[in-house]
Design a protein around this motif. Structure first.
Motif, PDB file in Angstrom:
ATOM      1  N   UNK A  18       0.853  -1.188   0.000  1.00  0.00           N
ATOM      2  CA  UNK A  18       0.000   0.000   0.000  1.00  0.00           C
ATOM      3  C   UNK A  18       0.888   1.237   0.000  1.00  0.00           C
ATOM      4  N   UNK A  19       0.705   2.103  -0.965  1.00  0.00           N
ATOM      5  CA  UNK A  19       1.539   3.307  -0.971  1.00  0.00           C
ATOM      6  C   UNK A  19       0.932   4.375  -0.066  1.00  0.00           C
ATOM      7  N   UNK A  20      -0.368   4.274   0.200  1.00  0.00           N
ATOM      8  CA  UNK A  20      -1.035   5.248   1.065  1.00  0.00           C
ATOM      9  C   UNK A  20      -1.979   4.483   1.995  1.00  0.00           C
ATOM     10  N   UNK A  21      -1.390   3.787   2.989  1.00  0.00           N
ATOM     11  CA  UNK A  21      -2.198   2.870   3.815  1.00  0.00           C
ATOM     12  C   UNK A  21      -3.355   3.549   4.528  1.00  0.00           C
ATOM     13  N   UNK A  22      -3.190   4.791   4.959  1.00  0.00           N
ATOM     14  CA  UNK A  22      -4.278   5.457   5.678  1.00  0.00           C
ATOM     15  C   UNK A  22      -5.540   5.448   4.816  1.00  0.00           C
ATOM     16  N   UNK A  23      -5.433   5.912   3.561  1.00  0.00           N
ATOM     17  CA  UNK A  23      -6.591   5.981   2.678  1.00  0.00           C
ATOM     18  C   UNK A  23      -7.003   4.622   2.130  1.00  0.00           C
ATOM     19  N   UNK A  24      -6.021   3.771   1.859  1.00  0.00           N
ATOM     20  CA  UNK A  24      -6.342   2.519   1.180  1.00  0.00           C
ATOM     21  C   UNK A  24      -6.885   1.457   2.131  1.00  0.00           C
ATOM     22  N   UNK A  25      -6.645   1.624   3.422  1.00  0.00           N
ATOM     23  CA  UNK A  25      -7.004   0.550   4.371  1.00  0.00           C
ATOM     24  C   UNK A  25      -8.120   0.937   5.336  1.00  0.00           C
ATOM     25  N   UNK A  26      -8.647   2.125   5.241  1.00  0.00           N
ATOM     26  CA  UNK A  26      -9.660   2.551   6.217  1.00  0.00           C
ATOM     27  C   UNK A  26     -10.819   3.257   5.532  1.00  0.00           C
ATOM     28  N   UNK A  27     -12.017   3.074   6.116  1.00  0.00           N
ATOM     29  CA  UNK A  27     -13.106   3.950   5.745  1.00  0.00           C
ATOM     30  C   UNK A  27     -13.614   4.639   7.009  1.00  0.00           C
ATOM     31  N   UNK A  28     -14.448   5.646   6.804  1.00  0.00           N
ATOM     32  CA  UNK A  28     -14.839   6.482   7.940  1.00  0.00           C
ATOM     33  C   UNK A  28     -16.361   6.542   8.037  1.00  0.00           C
ATOM     34  N   UNK A  29     -16.877   6.176   9.213  1.00  0.00           N
ATOM     35  CA  UNK A  29     -18.328   6.210   9.448  1.00  0.00           C
ATOM     36  C   UNK A  29     -18.632   7.352  10.404  1.00  0.00           C
ATOM     37  N   UNK A  30     -19.474   8.281   9.946  1.00  0.00           N
ATOM     38  CA  UNK A  30     -19.787   9.446  10.772  1.00  0.00           C
ATOM     39  C   UNK A  30     -21.248   9.393  11.224  1.00  0.00           C
ATOM     40  N   UNK A  31     -21.472   9.573  12.504  1.00  0.00           N
ATOM     41  CA  UNK A  31     -22.824   9.682  13.067  1.00  0.00           C
ATOM     42  C   UNK A  31     -22.980  11.106  13.559  1.00  0.00           C
ATOM     43  N   UNK A  32     -23.914  11.835  12.924  1.00  0.00           N
ATOM     44  CA  UNK A  32     -23.958  13.284  13.078  1.00  0.00           C
ATOM     45  C   UNK A  32     -25.344  13.731  13.549  1.00  0.00           C
ATOM     46  N   UNK A  33     -25.350  14.581  14.575  1.00  0.00           N
ATOM     47  CA  UNK A  33     -26.589  15.239  15.005  1.00  0.00           C
ATOM     48  C   UNK A  33     -26.582  16.639  14.377  1.00  0.00           C
ATOM     49  N   UNK A  34     -27.553  16.882  13.457  1.00  0.00           N
ATOM     50  CA  UNK A  34     -27.600  18.185  12.785  1.00  0.00           C
ATOM     51  C   UNK A  34     -28.432  19.162  13.611  1.00  0.00           C
ATOM     52  N   UNK A  35     -28.009  20.403  13.599  1.00  0.00           N
ATOM     53  CA  UNK A  35     -28.822  21.444  14.248  1.00  0.00           C
ATOM     54  C   UNK A  35     -30.026  21.737  13.364  1.00  0.00           C
ATOM     55  N   UNK A  36     -31.100  22.154  14.002  1.00  0.00           N
ATOM     56  CA  UNK A  36     -32.316  22.478  13.246  1.00  0.00           C
ATOM     57  C   UNK A  36     -32.042  23.588  12.244  1.00  0.00           C
TER      58      UNK A  36
END
Lengths: 325, 325
Positions: free
Chosen positions: A188-206
Motif C-alpha cells: 500500500x503506498x497510502x495505507x491510511x486511505x487505502x485501508x480505512x473507511x470512515x463512518x460518521x454519526x452526526x446530530x444536525x442542528x435544526x
C-alpha cells in the motif's frame, strides 16, 4: 515501598489512569491536578484535587506525574514545563512531532535531573515496539498499521467544528480485505486511505441543510477527503444511547522473507472496549518504569523504544523470568 | 564499525543465523565453530570453519558468539563455558530450567566481564515480552499461549526414538475453537492439552507392527498421552517430499477487564514458513543488543525481558523515534 502518582488532567484518560493506579497494590494516587476549578472536579475515595497553579507544592512529595492532556495544544508545553520539576509520563501522540517534543522534554528533564517518558500508550507505544521489532527481525520486509474499528477523537472533534453539527462521533473502520491483501504481498503506498473507511454519526442542528453538511464532511482535507466516508444523521438521543463508548482497535502486521526465501509474518492486534481505560493502564505501567529509571540515576527523556518490559513489573527479576519466559 | 559474529553449531538454526548475519550491512560472519570435523562442514562464501576445541583462539577477535546448540544436552554447559571468555547469545528454550540456566550463565559472564543474553527467540523471547506486557497492562486478566500449526522438533525426536520408527515428523496443531473460546472468557486449566492436537507422520521399519507403534505413540507420557493424537504411516519418500519444511506458528492472547469493566484483548500471532530462519534473525538482533550492552560496560546475563527494542537496531535513536513511534 509505595509509589506516589499524581494525575494531571482528569478527563476520560485521567479517569482511566486513576482506575489503573487504584487497581495496583504498590501505587498510591496522591492527588489529581486540574486546570479547572478544583471544587468542580469530583474524585472518588476523597482523593485530593489541586489546582494546576499549585502543582509546585507537590515537589518532594510525588514520585511521578502522569499527564492526561491533549497532544495538540497542551502537552507540547506542559510536558517540558513539568519535567523541570518532576518525573513525568505523557501519551503524546502526534507522530510527526514526536522528535521535536522529545528534544524539548529531554532538555528540561536532563537539566533538572528528572526522568520523563513520552508517547506511552498503544500507538505510539506498544505498536511502536512491534514496528521496531518487525524491522529488526525482518529487515527486508514491510509492516502495516491498521486502526479500528473504533472511535477517533480527532475526527469526531473535526465533525463537531462544522457549522450545523450539534454533536458527532466518527468511527475509523478498517477495509476488511486490507490485512489479508497485505499478508498476501500487496504494497500500500497510502495505507491510511487505502485501508480505512470512515463512518460518521452526526446530530444536525435544526434549520441546517443536511446535504451541505454531508458534502462539507466528505470534502474536508486530511480528515475525510479521499476516504470512503459514510454520513448517517441521528438524533442526539440516539447518539448518546448508541454511540456513547470509546472502543478502539488496531493491528500492526509485519511481513518479510528471510534470506532463505521463507515468508514470515507477525501480527499484533488489540481490541479495546475502552480506549482510555487501556491507555490509562499502559501509562501507569510506564510510570512504574519512570520511577525505576529515575532511581538508577538516569535523567532525560525516554520513549517506549528505550524501556525493557521488565521495568513495567512489580515482580522481582527472578519471578519475572519464571513467569514470563 | 562492523560487528564480528561467530556462529557455534551449524545445523538448521546456525544456517538461519548465518543468513541473517549476511543480510546485514554492519555484521560480519567471522567464522563457524563446530564440534564436528571442520572439514566436513561446508560453509558458503569461504567463511572459515574452526573446531570447537580451538574456540579460545577467537579471544579478542570476535564481538559475540551465537550458540546454535540444543537446549537439552548442550547449552546448559556450553553457554556458561563460553561466557567465561566471550559475549554470547543463546536460544535456551527449556522454560522450566531457565532460572537455573540464567544463574549459571550470569555467574560466568559477570565474573569474566562479558555480556550474555539467553532465551532469545520467539518463545521464549518475543512471546515472553508479550506475556509480561499483557500482565502489566491487564493485571487482573489472563493470557494464553497457543503453538502451531507447525513442526515440533522435540516431539519429532520422541517419535524417532520409538522402536520400529525409521523416521517421523510431528505437527502441533491448535484446536480451532481454543482462541475464540479464550477470548470469550473460557479459562483453560491445562492449555497444552486442551488447546492442541498432535499429528504424527511416521515411517515404519519393515516387520514392525504398526498398531503397536501407534499405541506406543499415543500412550507416551508428557509427549502424547492425553492429547488428541493422530498417527499416519507414510513412506520415507512421502515424508521427505511432503514434510521436509520447518514451518511453525503461534500466538499469545491476553484478555482482561480494566477496573471500569471494559474487556480488553491483545493478540500477538506469528506465522513462519521457516522456524529456524526466523529464530536465526531474532538471535542476530539480540547479538547486536549484546554488543551494545557490553559496550556500556554491563556484564552478566540478560534475557529478552531486560532489553529495550531500541537495542536491536542499527538506526540512531533519533531515526528510530522518527520511523517507529
Amino acid at each position: 515501598m509505595s509509589v506516589k502518582i499524581a494525575i494531571a488532567g482528569f478527563g476520560k484518560l485521567g479517569a482511566g489512569v486513576l482506575n489503573a493506579v487504584r487497581s495496583s497494590d504498590v501505587l498510591e494516587p496522591l492527588c489529581i491536578v486540574t486546570r479547572r476549578d478544583p471544587c468542580s472536579v469530583s474524585a472518588p475515595d476523597c482523593i485530593p484535587v489541586i489546582s494546576f497553579n499549585d502543582v509546585l507544592s507537590l515537589k518532594g512529595k510525588v514520585d511521578v506525574i502522569i499527564l492526561c492532556f491533549g497532544s495538540q495544544g497542551d502537552l507540547p508545553y506542559l510536558s517540558p514545563m513539568l519535567a523541570e520539576n518532576f518525573n513525568i509520563v505523557d501519551s503524546f501522540d502526534d507522530h510527526a512531532k514526536i522528535p521535536e517534543h522529545f528534544d524539548r522534554v529531554n532538555e528540561a528533564a536532563y537539566e533538572s535531573g528528572h526522568t520523563a517518558i513520552i508517547s506511552a500508550g498503544w500507538d505510539p507505544g506498544i505498536f511502536s515496539l512491534a514496528r521496531a521489532a518487525y524491522r529488526a527481525f525482518m529487515p527486508k520486509g514491510e509492516y502495516l498499521t491498521i486502526w479500528g474499528p473504533g472511535v477517533s477523537q480527532g475526527h469526531s472533534n473535526a465533525l463537531r467544528n462544522i457549522p450545523g453539527v450539534a454533536d458527532a462521533k466518527q468511527y475509523t473502520v478498517p477495509i476488511s480485505s486490507a490485512a489479508r491483501d497485505f499478508i498476501s504481498g500487496k504494497h500500500f503506498s497510502d495505507p491510511a486511505h487505502e485501508c480505512h473507511r470512515r463512518e460518521c454519526y452526526v446530530v444536525a442542528k435544526k434549520g441546517f441543510d443536511r446535504a451541505k453538511i454531508e458534502k462539507r464532511i466528505k470534502e474536508m482535507p486530511d480528515y475525510f477527503e479521499g476516504y470512503d466516508t459514510s454520513v448517517t444523521f441521528v438524533s442526539k438521543e440516539e447518539l448518546d444511547a448508541r454511540h456513547n463508548g470509546f472502543p478502539h482497535a488496531g493491528r500492526v502486521i509485519g511481513r518479510g522473507r528471510t534470506a532463505d526465501g521463507s515468508l514470515q509474518t507477525a501480527d499484533l492486534a488489540l481490541s479495546l472496549e475502552s480506549n482510555p481505560a487501556f491507555t490509562g493502564s499502559v501509562l501507569v505501567a510506564y510510570a512504574r518504569a519512570a520511577v525505576k529509571i529515575y532511581n538508577e540515576g538516569r535523567a532525560g527523556c525516554f520513549t517506549p523504544l528505550d524501556i525493557p518490559v521488565a521495568y513495567f513489573s512489580e515482580l522481582s527479576p527472578n519471578e519475572q523470568r519464571k513467569k514470563f519466559l
